[in-house]
Design a protein around this motif. Structure first.
Motif, PDB file in Angstrom:
ATOM      1  N   ARG A  69      21.219  24.584 -13.539  1.00 50.88           N
ATOM      2  CA  ARG A  69      22.672  24.757 -13.574  1.00 50.88           C
ATOM      3  C   ARG A  69      23.319  23.746 -12.628  1.00 50.88           C
ATOM      4  O   ARG A  69      22.800  23.475 -11.547  1.00 50.88           O
ATOM      5  N   LYS A  70      24.437  23.244 -13.009  1.00 48.69           N
ATOM      6  CA  LYS A  70      25.179  22.340 -12.148  1.00 48.69           C
ATOM      7  C   LYS A  70      26.170  23.136 -11.302  1.00 48.69           C
ATOM      8  O   LYS A  70      26.713  24.149 -11.736  1.00 48.69           O
ATOM      9  N   GLY A  71      26.388  22.676 -10.099  1.00 44.25           N
ATOM     10  CA  GLY A  71      27.397  23.289  -9.243  1.00 44.25           C
ATOM     11  C   GLY A  71      26.906  24.423  -8.380  1.00 44.25           C
ATOM     12  O   GLY A  71      27.689  25.003  -7.620  1.00 44.25           O
ATOM     13  N   ARG A  83      25.363  22.468   0.382  1.00 51.00           N
ATOM     14  CA  ARG A  83      25.439  21.411  -0.643  1.00 51.00           C
ATOM     15  C   ARG A  83      24.849  21.891  -1.969  1.00 51.00           C
ATOM     16  O   ARG A  83      24.241  22.960  -2.060  1.00 51.00           O
ATOM     17  N   GLU A  84      24.990  21.063  -2.999  1.00 51.45           N
ATOM     18  CA  GLU A  84      24.511  21.410  -4.337  1.00 51.45           C
ATOM     19  C   GLU A  84      22.981  21.357  -4.416  1.00 51.45           C
ATOM     20  O   GLU A  84      22.333  20.523  -3.776  1.00 51.45           O
ATOM     21  N   VAL A  85      22.435  22.246  -5.212  1.00 52.44           N
ATOM     22  CA  VAL A  85      20.994  22.297  -5.462  1.00 52.44           C
ATOM     23  C   VAL A  85      20.651  21.335  -6.598  1.00 52.44           C
ATOM     24  O   VAL A  85      21.329  21.320  -7.638  1.00 52.44           O
ATOM     25  N   THR A  86      19.591  20.541  -6.417  1.00 54.77           N
ATOM     26  CA  THR A  86      19.147  19.624  -7.470  1.00 54.77           C
ATOM     27  C   THR A  86      17.660  19.809  -7.736  1.00 54.77           C
ATOM     28  O   THR A  86      16.966  20.549  -7.028  1.00 54.77           O
ATOM     29  N   ASP A 120      15.610  13.982 -13.967  1.00 51.54           N
ATOM     30  CA  ASP A 120      16.930  13.546 -13.529  1.00 51.54           C
ATOM     31  C   ASP A 120      17.408  14.597 -12.531  1.00 51.54           C
ATOM     32  O   ASP A 120      16.710  15.587 -12.284  1.00 51.54           O
ATOM     33  N   PRO A 121      18.578  14.436 -11.914  1.00 49.56           N
ATOM     34  CA  PRO A 121      18.983  15.376 -10.863  1.00 49.56           C
ATOM     35  C   PRO A 121      19.003  16.847 -11.264  1.00 49.56           C
ATOM     36  O   PRO A 121      18.931  17.721 -10.392  1.00 49.56           O
TER      37      PRO A 121
END
Length: 586
Positions: free
Chosen positions: A106-108, A123-126, A181-182
């Motif tokens: 999931r993004k965000g 911060r965001e999880v990647t 990818d991220p």
């Protein structure tokens, strides 16, 4: 046994006639869409102190029940039916032979705000975060108790990397982990393994930021930074843990309400079950898990006399994926003799223990390590085919004589180590078994109760000969029980920690069957292999099954959306309170 949801009338139970208070409505509750309410703090108690909240070193239930509210992984379990559902991976796929798994994040989603980040803002999880955490999972450390249960022998390159870090080798990463990818992570396995989804729900597969590890290190046992619905607000060990609502949590419900509904959660650590019950009656707790053994008859009798209406609290009873057993240190001078282990197993009357000592709370441990739950039976695990132990005094005495101790002559006084908490049933069960071993084998047993953390440390490091323990499923599959007896988890040195196979049972035939089951993609055949492994271990008397649990829970009547399940798996992200109603007049 089927799942049962009960409610008990206040008028029929004098003990609980004043159950509940207005503490849950202080400050009011705010209604949301779909009939839910926001607000208030859920209060529950654990009769054992938590040991460690660091994801890689969670080995007992108190820690899991706290940390499961704080951390998340790619996947998680549905609290109602224990099915695997999306968490931080919104979707995933596997190739045709289930060896390559691809997860789309999931993004965000952001980590909890914490001073480990620049400016204190999460911060965001990647995908890189998951790769880093999974590499940590495959790194040797005395504080890593999750590797054996998760990626060992399963993920490509995981065992090689673990051994390299243990022996100061030159490997720089785990071959089977790849960031596409991220927001995309790919995991390659050594063999087809359809049950890999279950593994990814475990604590060792939760995500946490590298920054937290670099700042706190081993202090992550209490310094928690995750992505879950709640974050750790305050910890006073042995007294309480307070979690607060994560205002930046990523998930909403089907009506668009942001989760979680609760303002927070408070865990306390009162050791006495009677005091816990009194606190529940006074409205200081919203949940009681397990009833005091000596009061079960009284509570259930009150229930049977209850009538509909004017309900004071909810009573939930669920057959559990949990096995209560005694461990033998198999390589020790005493218990390396199989005849001694057989003698001990035949000398105890499990049905008597359940019916009289435990007041019917449980199922006699007359099968194997895998508990006889309907969830397993419906998939083909025929536990009735497992030839376990039933009480047989003459056979027990024969095996002890064959071991060289006729009528117990020459057998040393042995210490049974138990944890001092866990309510009264640990002590009552130990006393019953001590009496049976004396009466039927003429063996003297001393009972040594100790704090849970010390108890675990001793049995995991080979310092205990005979001890009480239990295992609650990490995921709904027989493998989570049978991995406890896999010889590949046993370290070479007796004093090295063996958190998984603490009895240090090693049998190459068992190991080959267990590994064959793991690699078998057909579930019916896989369960048949697990049954075969279970029978091998029980025929070896590798351990001493006592009983299989049943979960008894009491909830305050205004608690909603908190279903019971066979693992006592708790996810409070969707639990909420409703305003309390005044008791109805008779």
């Amino acid at each position: 046994m089927r799942k049962v949801l009960y409610t008990l009338s206040a008028a029929s139970a004098l003990l609980f006639s004043s159950c509940g208070s207005d503490t849950n409505t202080e400050g009011g509750l705010t209604p949301g869409k779909g009939g839910i309410y926001y607000g208030d703090v859920f209060k529950m108690n654990e009769v054992e102190d938590f040991r460690n909240l660091y994801p890689l070193n969670i080995t007992e239930v108190a820690s899991h029940r706290i940390a499961n509210q704080v951390y998340e992984g790619l996947l998680k379990l549905n609290q109602a039916d224990l099915k695997v559902i999306p968490a931080l991976a919104e979707k995933w796929e596997k190739n045709d032979d289930a060896t390559v798994w691809t997860f789309y994040l999931r993004k965000g989603v952001v980590f909890h705000d914490d001073s480990c980040f620049s400016g204190g803002k999460g911060r965001e999880v990647t995908a890189e975060d998951f790769k880093w955490c999974f590499t940590q999972l495959c790194t040797y450390s005395p504080n890593n108790s999750q590797f054996d249960l998760t990626f060992k022998d399963r993920v490509k390159g995981a065992s090689e990397y673990y051994n390299s870090t243990q022996n100061k080798g030159s490997l720089t990463g785990v071959e089977g982990l790849k960031v596409v990818d991220p927001y995309t992570l790919q995991i390659t396995l050594n063999f087809p393994f359809a049950g890999f989804e279950n593994i990814l729900t475990m604590p060792g597969c939760w995500v946490y930021p590298k920054e937290a590890w670099e700042k706190y290190g081993e202090e992550m046992r209490v310094k928690c930074v995750g992505t879950g619905a709640f974050s750790v607000s305050k910890v006073k060990e042995g007294d309480y843990v307070i979690l607060e609502k994560n205002q930046n949590y990523w998930q909403s419900d089907e009506y668009g309400n942001k989760l979680p509904y609760l303002d927070g959660i408070k865990f306390t650590f009162v050791k006495e079950k009677k005091q816990e019950l009194l606190d529940f009656r006074q409205g200081k707790l919203d949940l009681v898990y397990r009833l005091p053994t000596e009061m079960i008859d009284e509570i259930l009798a009150d229930f049977n006399e209850a009538k509909e209406g004017n309900r004071a609290f909810q009573l939930q009873i669920e057959p559990a994926m949990s096995t209560f057993y005694y461990g033998f240190l198999n390589p020790s001078d005493i218990f390396k003799n199989k005849n001694v282990r057989l003698a001990f197993n035949y000398a105890i009357d499990r049905e008597k223990i359940v019916n009289y000592t435990l007041k019917g709370e449980g199922i006699p441990g007359i099968y194997g390590m895998v508990p006889p739950t309907q969830a397993f039976e419906s998939k083909g695990y025929d536990f009735k085919k497992i030839q376990g132990f039933r009480f047989d005094k003459e056979l027990a005495q024969k095996y002890l004589a064959d071991a060289g101790y006729p009528n117990g002559k020459g057998f040393p006084v042995i210490t049974l180590q138990i944890n001092s908490g866990g309510g009264d049933r640990n002590v009552l069960t130990a006393e019953a078994i001590r009496s049976m071993l004396k009466e039927n084998l003429n063996i003297d047993v001393k009972i040594d109760p100790m704090p849970f953390s010390q108890h675990l440390d001793k049995l995991e490091t080979g310092k205990s000969l005979f001890w009480r323990t239990s295992w609650i499923a990490d995921y709904p599959d027989p493998e989570t029980f049978l991995t406890l007896l896999y010889g590949g988890h046993v370290p070479k040195n007796l004093n090295d920690r063996s958190a998984t196979n603490s009895v240090r049972y090693q049998n190459p035939v068992y190991d080959s069957v267990f590994m064959a089951a793991m690699k078998e993609p057909d579930e019916t055949k896989r369960f048949e292999l697990y049954m075969k492994a279970d029978q091998i271990a029980i025929s070896d008397a590798a351990f001493m099954p006592i009983f299989y649990d049943e979960n008894y829970r009491m909830l305050q009547n205004n608690v909603k959306n908190f279903p019971a399940n066979a693992m006592e798996y708790r996810d409070l992200s969707r639990v909420y309170f409703v305003p309390k109603e005044e008791p109805k007049k008779k």
